[in-house]
Design an enzyme around this catalytic site. Structure first.
Site, PDB file in Angstrom:
ATOM      1  N   ASN A   9       0.854  -1.184   0.000  1.00 51.14           N
ATOM      2  CA  ASN A   9       0.000   0.000   0.000  1.00 51.14           C
ATOM      3  C   ASN A   9       0.899   1.247   0.000  1.00 51.14           C
ATOM      4  OD1 ASN A   9      -1.465   2.266   1.022  1.00 51.14           O
ATOM      5  ND2 ASN A   9      -3.118   0.880   1.612  1.00 51.14           N
ATOM      6  N   HIS A  12       0.944   6.268   1.809  1.00 57.18           N
ATOM      7  CA  HIS A  12       1.650   7.243   2.643  1.00 57.18           C
ATOM      8  C   HIS A  12       2.907   7.809   1.999  1.00 57.18           C
ATOM      9  CE1 HIS A  12      -1.481   6.966   5.407  1.00 57.18           C
ATOM     10  NE2 HIS A  12      -1.336   5.656   5.527  1.00 57.18           N
ATOM     11  N   HIS A  45      -5.523   3.683  -1.960  1.00 52.40           N
ATOM     12  CA  HIS A  45      -6.857   4.081  -1.506  1.00 52.40           C
ATOM     13  C   HIS A  45      -7.111   5.512  -1.952  1.00 52.40           C
ATOM     14  CE1 HIS A  45      -9.710   4.466   2.270  1.00 52.40           C
ATOM     15  NE2 HIS A  45     -10.312   4.787   1.144  1.00 52.40           N
ATOM     16  N   ARG A  47      -9.201   8.321  -1.361  1.00 52.46           N
ATOM     17  CA  ARG A  47     -10.211   8.756  -0.389  1.00 52.46           C
ATOM     18  C   ARG A  47     -11.029   9.909  -0.949  1.00 52.46           C
ATOM     19  NH1 ARG A  47      -8.978   6.705   5.115  1.00 52.46           N
ATOM     20  NH2 ARG A  47     -10.733   7.995   5.741  1.00 52.46           N
ATOM     21  N   ARG A  51      -6.775  12.969   0.533  1.00 54.55           N
ATOM     22  CA  ARG A  51      -5.711  13.427   1.440  1.00 54.55           C
ATOM     23  C   ARG A  51      -4.357  12.820   1.092  1.00 54.55           C
ATOM     24  NH1 ARG A  51      -7.538  10.252   6.908  1.00 54.55           N
ATOM     25  NH2 ARG A  51      -9.484  11.281   6.418  1.00 54.55           N
ATOM     26  N   GLU A  72      -8.526   0.597  -3.445  1.00 54.87           N
ATOM     27  CA  GLU A  72      -9.401   0.651  -2.253  1.00 54.87           C
ATOM     28  C   GLU A  72     -10.328   1.837  -2.387  1.00 54.87           C
ATOM     29  OE1 GLU A  72      -7.320   0.904   1.403  1.00 54.87           O
ATOM     30  OE2 GLU A  72      -6.327  -0.998   1.136  1.00 54.87           O
ATOM     31  N   THR A 103      -8.506   3.744   8.142  1.00 54.02           N
ATOM     32  CA  THR A 103      -9.739   2.964   8.067  1.00 54.02           C
ATOM     33  C   THR A 103      -9.925   2.245   9.399  1.00 54.02           C
ATOM     34  OG1 THR A 103      -9.197   2.676   5.754  1.00 54.02           O
ATOM     35  CG2 THR A 103     -10.992   1.352   6.601  1.00 54.02           C
ATOM     36  N   GLU A 153     -11.207  -9.244   2.982  1.00 59.54           N
ATOM     37  CA  GLU A 153      -9.931  -8.906   3.625  1.00 59.54           C
ATOM     38  C   GLU A 153     -10.217  -8.698   5.100  1.00 59.54           C
ATOM     39  OE1 GLU A 153      -7.249  -6.258   1.642  1.00 59.54           O
ATOM     40  OE2 GLU A 153      -6.432  -5.516   3.540  1.00 59.54           O
ATOM     41  N   HIS A 192      -3.816  -4.354   7.600  1.00 60.24           N
ATOM     42  CA  HIS A 192      -3.949  -3.143   8.408  1.00 60.24           C
ATOM     43  C   HIS A 192      -3.068  -3.227   9.646  1.00 60.24           C
ATOM     44  CE1 HIS A 192      -5.437   0.608   9.985  1.00 60.24           C
ATOM     45  NE2 HIS A 192      -6.017   0.808   8.825  1.00 60.24           N
TER      46      HIS A 192
END
Ligand code: PXP
Length: 250
Positions: A9, A12, A45, A47, A51, A72, A103, A153, A192
């Site tokens: 992922n 970030h 993801h 969003r 962000r 995502e 999340t 998931e 996660h």
């Protein structure tokens, strides 16, 4: 080969870029590096508030990376339109609250089945593999199955945050849910909050076929580089899976 896939992922990387604006560091570059470090897929993801990952990031990931993209998204018409335009390999439906930092729980598939059903069928009809991000609760899995989602998931956040007996309790719930998913014909993923010290027991669960990991690896990359962090994670999960396979065949 252990049969356990690693999805990286890259959200970030975009978080850091967006702290200053501009183009650096580029999440697409991170995705390409993840491929050479042993990832099997890329997760991003988009969003509602953009962000971290942006619409342009998704377009460039689709154009420039060879690994399958796991997109995502919240179950909204805006995100569905974007998914249908790009047709990524997979879409993972996640709950999304504007005020949350990440999340914070699984989807309520039981309570929200009427809302989720048309999204699952529209994505599935477009040939996109749909997964639902859920807590380790057999009722959520049963409803996912009824709605025709091929994949779930399992949310590992509470397991990662807990310690001692409480962590063991969360792990037991995840193990039971993963076995239930397999028994009812669902492909099972997990993710996660996973880190070097928490990935092993999850990787050892035989019916889990994919892990999605982001925040910890991007943080580790500050200290030792992204390539090395991914390789170390890959080795930790493969070692745990191989040890579990060895124990079962012994
Ligand atoms: N899986 C899902 C469905 C997620 O929403 C996230 C976080 O975006 C992850 C995996 C990765 O979590 P983390 O960044 O904590 O490793």
């Amino acid at each position: 080969m252990t049969g356990l896939r690693l999805g990286i992922n890259i959200d970030h990387v975009a978080t850091i870029r967006n702290a200053r604006g501009g183009r650096h560091p580029d999440p697409v570059r991170a995705a390409k590096m993840a491929a050479t470090a042993g990832a099997d897929g890329i997760t991003a993801h988009l969003r509602e508030d953009r962000r971290h990952i942006t619409d342009d990031d998704i377009a460039r990931l689709m154009e420039q990376i060879e690994l399958p993209l796991n997109f995502e998204m919240a179950a909204t018409d805006e995100m569905l339109a974007i998914a249908l335009r790009h047709k990524p390999h997979a879409c993972c439906l996640v709950p999304e609250k504007r005020e949350e930092r990440t999340t914070e729980g699984g989807l309520d598939v039981v309570g929200g089945h009427n809302h989720l059903a048309p999204y699952i069928s529209a994505l599935g009809a477009a040939g996109i593999r749909v997964s639902l991000f859920v807590e380790a609760d057999p009722r959520q899995l049963d409803m996912a199955r009824r709605l025709g989602a091929p994949v779930v998931e399992l949310h590992t956040g509470a397991y990662c945050e807990a310690e001692g007996e409480e962590r063991a309790h969360h792990l037991a719930r995840i193990e039971a849910a993963a076995a239930h998913a397999q028994a009812i014909g669902l492909e099972c993923h997990a993710g996660h909050g996973l880190a070097f010290d928490t990935v092993g027991p999850i990787a050892a669960i035989p019916s889990v076929v994919e892990l999605n990991i982001g925040h910890f690896l991007i943080g580790e990359a500050i200290f030792g580089g992204l390539d090395s962090a991914i390789r170390r994670m890959r080795a930790a999960m493969d070692q745990a899976r191989n040890a579990a396979l060895g124990q079962r065949s012994a």
